[in-house]
Scaffold this motif. Structure first.
Motif, PDB file in Angstrom:
ATOM      1  N   LEU A   1     -25.562  93.174 115.310  1.00 33.85           N
ATOM      2  CA  LEU A   1     -24.124  93.320 115.513  1.00 33.85           C
ATOM      3  C   LEU A   1     -23.479  93.246 114.137  1.00 33.85           C
ATOM      4  N   LEU A   2     -22.774  94.293 113.732  1.00 36.62           N
ATOM      5  CA  LEU A   2     -22.066  94.308 112.454  1.00 36.62           C
ATOM      6  C   LEU A   2     -20.667  93.771 112.711  1.00 36.62           C
ATOM      7  N   ASP A   3     -20.350  92.598 112.132  1.00 40.34           N
ATOM      8  CA  ASP A   3     -19.136  91.884 112.492  1.00 40.34           C
ATOM      9  C   ASP A   3     -18.338  91.491 111.254  1.00 40.34           C
ATOM     10  N   SER A   4     -17.265  92.211 110.983  1.00 46.79           N
ATOM     11  CA  SER A   4     -16.434  91.905 109.814  1.00 46.79           C
ATOM     12  C   SER A   4     -15.618  90.633 110.020  1.00 46.79           C
ATOM     13  N   GLY A   5     -15.620  90.075 111.217  1.00 47.11           N
ATOM     14  CA  GLY A   5     -14.929  88.826 111.482  1.00 47.11           C
ATOM     15  C   GLY A   5     -15.799  87.601 111.267  1.00 47.11           C
ATOM     16  N   THR A   6     -17.043  87.812 110.843  1.00 50.16           N
ATOM     17  CA  THR A   6     -17.978  86.719 110.553  1.00 50.16           C
ATOM     18  C   THR A   6     -18.269  86.743 109.059  1.00 50.16           C
ATOM     19  N   SER A   7     -18.032  85.640 108.372  1.00 50.05           N
ATOM     20  CA  SER A   7     -18.205  85.641 106.922  1.00 50.05           C
ATOM     21  C   SER A   7     -19.667  85.591 106.499  1.00 50.05           C
ATOM     22  N   THR A   8     -20.520  84.988 107.304  1.00 49.46           N
ATOM     23  CA  THR A   8     -21.933  84.838 106.929  1.00 49.46           C
ATOM     24  C   THR A   8     -22.787  85.753 107.810  1.00 49.46           C
ATOM     25  N   GLY A   9     -23.871  85.249 108.291  1.00 48.25           N
ATOM     26  CA  GLY A   9     -24.734  86.002 109.187  1.00 48.25           C
ATOM     27  C   GLY A   9     -25.569  85.061 110.019  1.00 48.25           C
ATOM     28  N   SER A  10     -25.991  85.531 111.152  1.00 49.14           N
ATOM     29  CA  SER A  10     -26.810  84.745 112.062  1.00 49.14           C
ATOM     30  C   SER A  10     -28.073  85.537 112.372  1.00 49.14           C
ATOM     31  N   LEU A  11     -29.213  84.937 112.090  1.00 46.43           N
ATOM     32  CA  LEU A  11     -30.502  85.603 112.259  1.00 46.43           C
ATOM     33  C   LEU A  11     -31.409  84.751 113.134  1.00 46.43           C
TER      34      LEU A  11
ATOM     35  N   ALA B   1     -21.347  88.712 104.481  1.00 44.87           N
ATOM     36  CA  ALA B   1     -22.405  88.535 103.485  1.00 44.87           C
ATOM     37  C   ALA B   1     -23.279  89.787 103.401  1.00 44.87           C
ATOM     38  N   PHE B   2     -23.438  90.487 104.512  1.00 45.01           N
ATOM     39  CA  PHE B   2     -24.145  91.772 104.509  1.00 45.01           C
ATOM     40  C   PHE B   2     -23.178  92.930 104.251  1.00 45.01           C
ATOM     41  N   LEU B   3     -22.049  92.942 104.932  1.00 45.40           N
ATOM     42  CA  LEU B   3     -21.143  94.099 104.901  1.00 45.40           C
ATOM     43  C   LEU B   3     -20.566  94.379 103.516  1.00 45.40           C
ATOM     44  N   ARG B   4     -20.497  93.374 102.628  1.00 41.16           N
ATOM     45  CA  ARG B   4     -20.052  93.624 101.249  1.00 41.16           C
ATOM     46  C   ARG B   4     -21.011  94.556 100.509  1.00 41.16           C
TER      47      ARG B   4
END
Length: 166
Positions: free
Chosen positions: A24-34, A121-124
């Motif tokens: 899920l690509l989420d610009s409302g989440t600053s980090t990431g969940s794996l 963190a990914f989307l940047r």
């Protein structure tokens, strides 16, 4: 020296083929969940990294602030390298100083119904185009296009950030 490894597991969603993980690509989440196994693969090999006890269903790693882990996500044939700066973040160490923590958090399968969430963190590190298609025209199905912001080999010259506050 660049060492490359591939790590992928099966998705928990039906219909995915072997070695696919849904994101899920989420610009409302600053980090990431794996998935926790992915987090371990990324951060456990960093010298001096230590896995922290779970908090709120998530686990993280404390890593040396000088660490420059290399990570790329691959979507089909498109490789998106993540800048090492985006793989860690500064957090208080409890003694008036700071320490560096993984920018991605691990979750157990029971604490997250998704395979992974890739936030800022990914989307940047990616140009992402969302096309929601046309409801009235089934031939115009929704899609996402992803391109890397920069090439993996260009990341080697990224300036380091030390562990002092300015």
């Amino acid at each position: 020296m660049i060492v490359e490894f591939t790590y992928s597991k099966f998705s928990k969603f039906p219909g995915q083929t072997a070695n696919q993980t849904s994101a899920l690509l989420d610009s409302g989440t600053s980090t990431g969940s794996l998935p926790e196994a992915y987090l371990d693969f990324i951060y456990a090999s960093i010298p001096g990294a230590s896995k922290q006890p779970p908090q709120g269903g998530q686990v993280a790693y404390i890593v040396p602030c000088s660490a420059e882990p290399q990570l790329s996500f691959v979507f089909g044939s498109i490789e998106v390298p993540v800048n090492p700066i985006d793989l860690t973040g500064a957090v208080p160490d409890g003694n008036g100083g700071i320490q560096c923590q993984s920018a991605f958090f691990g979750t157990t399968s029971s604490s997250n119904p998704l395979d992974m969430i890739l936030g800022d963190a990914f989307l940047r590190n990616a140009y992402v185009l969302f096309d929601f298609g046309t409801i009235a025209n089934a031939s115009n199905a929704p899609f996402v296009q992803i391109l890397p912001v920069r090439h993996y080999l260009l990341l080697k010259d990224v300036p380091r950030i030390d562990n002092t506050l300015m």
